[in-house]
Design an enzyme around this catalytic site. Structure first.
Site, PDB file in Angstrom:
ATOM      1  N   LYS A  58       0.822  -1.203   0.000  1.00  0.00           N
ATOM      2  CA  LYS A  58       0.000   0.000   0.000  1.00  0.00           C
ATOM      3  C   LYS A  58       0.858   1.255   0.000  1.00  0.00           C
ATOM      4  O   LYS A  58       0.625   2.177  -0.786  1.00  0.00           O
ATOM      5  CB  LYS A  58      -0.932   0.010   1.214  1.00  0.00           C
ATOM      6  CG  LYS A  58      -1.867   1.208   1.262  1.00  0.00           C
ATOM      7  CD  LYS A  58      -2.706   1.219   2.527  1.00  0.00           C
ATOM      8  CE  LYS A  58      -1.865   1.587   3.728  1.00  0.00           C
ATOM      9  NZ  LYS A  58      -2.664   1.742   4.964  1.00  0.00           N
ATOM     10  N   ASP A  64      -6.500   1.112   0.926  1.00  0.00           N
ATOM     11  CA  ASP A  64      -6.562   1.186   2.378  1.00  0.00           C
ATOM     12  C   ASP A  64      -7.963   0.781   2.822  1.00  0.00           C
ATOM     13  O   ASP A  64      -8.760   0.279   2.024  1.00  0.00           O
ATOM     14  CB  ASP A  64      -6.192   2.592   2.867  1.00  0.00           C
ATOM     15  CG  ASP A  64      -7.237   3.636   2.464  1.00  0.00           C
ATOM     16  OD1 ASP A  64      -8.156   3.323   1.665  1.00  0.00           O
ATOM     17  OD2 ASP A  64      -7.144   4.768   2.954  1.00  0.00           O
TER      18      ASP A  64
END
Length: 222
Positions: A120, A138
């Protein structure tokens, strides 16, 4: 969600916010990398408060390394996981200096090899600092993608891969920011603001959208 609906959804997001970007404050790829590393389990607001103290003192790998882990820990102690984050920041600075000439690499493999940098974080840096059409999933984007029916999946990676296929190419560069802002301010986890959602008619999340259709939109007082 059908192709025409996906096209319309992102066209609306673009019309409302033509140039979306991260809410983290930064002036260089290195500052962005550190800010994103610090943002794990912390809000952008809390991270910005920390980096306003940290970056004027040290905003390069060499300067942060010279500052030392103890001082970094002290400066970031108001955010969660500050002990581990301070350790990872110092270790990352050392690797950047020893292996990358003090610069942030623009390659996923090299970024994910840095301590405290996962997929991420790497996607955020690649997208925001280097202009690559990546998708950082997320909790907000995971929720929004599933609710909208844009890309359903049980894991962040499954949703990421689904979004990369579903999002029209013309919107892919900015899609990460549109979706995270939509999840942060409109499609919230506990109380999604469906009455004021600009894409409510395109959304597959019927338990909320149907109920919201019967409610008048709130009028904001000036």
């Amino acid at each position: 969600m059908k192709p025409a609906a996906r096209q319309e959804l992102f066209a609306r997001f673009k019309a409302l916010n033509p140039h979306p970007t991260t809410e983290l404050l930064y002036d260089s790829p290195f500052e962005l990398l550190i800010a994103v590393m610090l943002s794990a389990q912390a809000t952008d607001v809390s991270v910005n408060k920390v980096t306003r103290r940290l970056f004027p003192l040290a905003n390069t790998p060499a300067a942060l390394l010279a500052l030392g882990e103890d001082r970094v820990r002290e400066l970031i102690s108001t955010i969660g996981l500050f002990n581990a984050k301070a350790k990872n920041v110092i270790a990352t600075c050392r690797i950047l200096l020893e292996q990358h000439g003090g610069t942030v690499p623009a390659a996923r493999e090299a970024l994910e090899a840095l301590p405290g940098v996962g997929r991420k974080t790497a996607n955020v840096v690649l997208n925001t600092a280097f202009g690559q059409p990546t998708m950082a999933v997320d909790t907000h984007i995971f929720r929004v993608a599933n609710r909208l029916g844009l890309a359903k999946g049980k894991t962040p990676l499954a949703v990421e891969l689904g979004l990369l296929k579903a999002i029209p190419n013309a919107y892919l560069q900015d899609a990460h920011h549109w979706l995270i802002l939509h999840g942060r301010y409109t499609c919230k986890a506990q109380k999604p603001n469906c009455p004021e959602c600009p894409v409510r008619d395109l959304c597959a999340y019927k338990p909320k959208t149907v109920a919201a259709a019967d409610k008048p939109a709130r009028i904001k007082k000036k």
